[in-house]
Design a protein around this motif. Structure first.
Motif, mmCIF file in Angstrom:
data_model
loop_
_atom_site.group_PDB
_atom_site.id
_atom_site.type_symbol
_atom_site.label_atom_id
_atom_site.label_comp_id
_atom_site.label_asym_id
_atom_site.label_seq_id
_atom_site.Cartn_x
_atom_site.Cartn_y
_atom_site.Cartn_z
ATOM 1 N N GLU A 1 11.826 -1.824 -2.963
ATOM 2 C CA GLU A 1 11.689 -0.862 -2.108
ATOM 3 C C GLU A 1 10.623 -1.083 -0.893
ATOM 4 N N ARG A 2 11.043 -0.990 0.362
ATOM 5 C CA ARG A 2 10.125 -1.437 1.432
ATOM 6 C C ARG A 2 9.215 -0.200 1.706
ATOM 7 N N ILE A 3 8.194 -0.455 2.045
ATOM 8 C CA ILE A 3 7.065 0.554 2.361
ATOM 9 C C ILE A 3 7.017 0.834 3.898
ATOM 10 N N HIS A 4 6.889 2.224 3.965
ATOM 11 C CA HIS A 4 7.099 2.553 5.785
ATOM 12 C C HIS A 4 6.078 3.259 6.293
ATOM 13 N N ILE A 5 4.923 2.586 7.063
ATOM 14 C CA ILE A 5 3.627 3.126 7.320
ATOM 15 C C ILE A 5 3.794 3.602 8.689
ATOM 16 N N VAL A 6 3.597 5.054 8.953
ATOM 17 C CA VAL A 6 3.237 5.536 10.345
ATOM 18 C C VAL A 6 1.964 5.695 10.886
ATOM 19 N N LEU B 1 12.007 9.955 14.719
ATOM 20 C CA LEU B 1 11.428 8.582 15.353
ATOM 21 C C LEU B 1 11.961 7.537 14.532
ATOM 22 N N LEU B 2 12.018 7.518 13.060
ATOM 23 C CA LEU B 2 12.249 6.567 12.368
ATOM 24 C C LEU B 2 13.791 6.405 11.986
ATOM 25 N N PRO B 3 14.262 5.194 11.727
ATOM 26 C CA PRO B 3 15.775 4.979 11.412
ATOM 27 C C PRO B 3 16.307 5.835 10.591
ATOM 28 N N LYS B 4 17.656 6.498 10.561
ATOM 29 C CA LYS B 4 18.040 7.459 9.543
ATOM 30 C C LYS B 4 18.011 7.045 8.152
ATOM 31 N N ASP B 5 18.181 5.702 7.909
ATOM 32 C CA ASP B 5 18.335 5.220 6.678
ATOM 33 C C ASP B 5 16.846 4.900 6.121
ATOM 34 N N VAL B 6 15.733 5.434 6.548
ATOM 35 C CA VAL B 6 14.442 5.455 6.323
ATOM 36 C C VAL B 6 14.258 6.713 5.599
ATOM 37 N N ARG B 7 14.335 7.187 4.423
ATOM 38 C CA ARG B 7 14.169 8.234 3.734
ATOM 39 C C ARG B 7 12.864 8.662 3.321
ATOM 40 N N LYS B 8 11.704 7.717 3.438
ATOM 41 C CA LYS B 8 10.579 8.105 3.062
ATOM 42 C C LYS B 8 9.380 7.605 3.934
ATOM 43 N N ALA B 9 8.220 7.981 4.200
ATOM 44 C CA ALA B 9 7.176 7.237 5.090
ATOM 45 C C ALA B 9 5.789 7.770 4.647
ATOM 46 N N LEU B 10 4.955 6.936 5.010
ATOM 47 C CA LEU B 10 3.574 7.571 4.602
ATOM 48 C C LEU B 10 2.960 7.452 6.096
ATOM 49 N N TYR B 11 2.514 8.591 6.440
ATOM 50 C CA TYR B 11 1.525 8.651 7.649
ATOM 51 C C TYR B 11 -0.084 8.679 7.477
ATOM 52 N N TYR C 1 9.986 17.425 -3.023
ATOM 53 C CA TYR C 1 9.221 18.078 -2.380
ATOM 54 C C TYR C 1 9.158 17.572 -0.784
ATOM 55 N N HIS C 2 8.794 18.154 -0.111
ATOM 56 C CA HIS C 2 9.013 17.810 1.484
ATOM 57 C C HIS C 2 7.758 16.679 1.788
ATOM 58 N N LEU C 3 6.812 16.813 1.204
ATOM 59 C CA LEU C 3 5.605 15.994 1.314
ATOM 60 C C LEU C 3 4.714 16.174 0.235
ATOM 61 N N GLY C 4 3.883 15.009 0.077
ATOM 62 C CA GLY C 4 2.578 14.807 -0.860
ATOM 63 C C GLY C 4 1.440 14.789 -0.216
ATOM 64 N N ALA C 5 0.330 15.528 -0.388
ATOM 65 C CA ALA C 5 -0.915 15.629 0.395
ATOM 66 C C ALA C 5 -2.093 15.870 -0.543
ATOM 67 N N VAL C 6 -3.277 15.957 -0.168
ATOM 68 C CA VAL C 6 -4.337 16.216 -0.946
ATOM 69 C C VAL C 6 -4.863 17.429 -0.287
ATOM 70 N N PRO C 7 -5.127 18.493 -1.090
ATOM 71 C CA PRO C 7 -5.842 20.074 -0.765
ATOM 72 C C PRO C 7 -7.336 19.647 -0.145
ATOM 73 N N ILE C 8 -7.462 20.429 0.719
ATOM 74 C CA ILE C 8 -9.057 20.463 1.104
ATOM 75 C C ILE C 8 -9.915 20.987 0.081
ATOM 76 N N LEU D 1 11.667 12.370 4.445
ATOM 77 C CA LEU D 1 12.106 12.400 5.302
ATOM 78 C C LEU D 1 13.594 13.061 5.279
ATOM 79 N N LYS D 2 14.199 12.456 4.096
ATOM 80 C CA LYS D 2 15.425 13.302 3.887
ATOM 81 C C LYS D 2 15.598 14.736 3.964
ATOM 82 N N LYS D 3 14.549 15.122 3.011
ATOM 83 C CA LYS D 3 14.298 16.746 3.066
ATOM 84 C C LYS D 3 13.986 17.147 4.536
ATOM 85 N N TRP D 4 13.159 16.803 5.141
ATOM 86 C CA TRP D 4 12.614 17.112 6.449
ATOM 87 C C TRP D 4 13.945 17.256 7.390
#
Length: 258
Positions: free
Chosen positions: A2-7, A95-105, A127-134, A162-165
């Motif tokens: 699986e390719r990693i997509h960094i934004v 902004l990302l191609p429709k076949d990209v279903r996951k990205a790391l911002y 989930y829609h996203l994974g993140a770290v709580p403050i 991205l699919k869920k979004w």
């Protein structure tokens, strides 16, 4: 594999710090997993684009520059040391191609200390996203009508489904919330993201977003050091331990950072 997509998103002011962050990321990437890198372009000059290419050329990574319609964010609230580019992460699914279903911002003001593949492989299918709580006391729950049990995340490191979004028109919902509630947005789109997605995010291991102004009481080895607030290692006194981490990778870019 699986390719990693960094934004990432930047303007001319922060592009040199983006180069430092990406240098740290590639220095610690030990797997041979393919990676695509997308830079959302906040009117970066051609000169700085070339400098960014030069800073990263030894890692043989290909940069794709993406453009956001300015009209999408023309009426947004901008506060503190932040800039309009922080809103660009909301547009990533479109902004990302429709076949990209996951990205790391990733924000520009951080240093990566561990193979980013380990973060990418976290399963966020539900989930829609994974993140770290403050960490520590957060005063946004009442203002944003978020039950405290859900927590409040920092938006500088976001693992995006991205699919869920796209399926749920999440970007549109976040933009709608911002336009309807400008008076509530103390922390801009981070507030809006938390308000709209408070039941729909996965809490990541806090090592993936060690927020230096809040995490000092926590005892773990950071995988990502995040220089939150306006006090950065390049513009003010900073804990020597964390400033040295930044400078170590800054020197590798050969980019003058004053």
């Amino acid at each position: 594999m699986e390719r990693i997509h960094i934004v990432v998103a930047t303007n001319d002011k922060y592009v040199k710090h983006l180069a430092v962050m990406l240098t740290s990321l590639f220095e610690h990437k030990s797997t041979n997993r393919p990676l695509s890198l997308y830079v959302i372009d906040g009117k970066i000059s051609n000169e700085n684009k070339q400098k960014l290419h030069n800073a990263l050329k030894s890692y043989q990574v290909e940069l794709s520059f993406l453009t956001v319609e300015d009209s999408l964010f023309q009426d947004v609230v901008v506060r503190y040391h932040l800039s309009k580019e922080t809103y660009y992460r909301i547009a990533i699914p479109a902004l990302l191609p429709k076949d990209v279903r996951k990205a790391l911002y990733l924000d520009c003001d951080l240093i990566v200390k561990e193979d980013i593949t380990n973060l990418w492989d976290v399963n966020i299918d539900k989930y829609h996203l994974g993140a770290v709580p403050i960490p520590g006391k957060v005063l946004r729950f009442e203002e944003l009508a978020i039950p405290e049990k859900f927590g409040y995340f920092n938006a500088g490191v976001l693992l995006l489904n991205l699919k869920k979004w796209r399926d749920n028109q999440t970007s549109e919902k976040v933009l709608h919330y911002m336009r309807k509630n400008p008076e509530k947005l103390k922390f801009m789109d981070q507030d809006a993201l938390n308000a709209v997605l408070h039941e729909k995010w996965l809490k990541l291991d806090p090592k993936w977003n060690y927020q230096v102004h809040r995490s000092h009481h926590q005892r773990f080895a950071p995988a990502i050091i995040h220089y939150t607030t306006d006090k950065k290692p390049w513009n003010s006194w900073h804990n020597p331990k964390f400033k040295d981490e930044y400078l170590k990778y800054a020197k590798k870019t050969n980019w003058k950072l004053d």
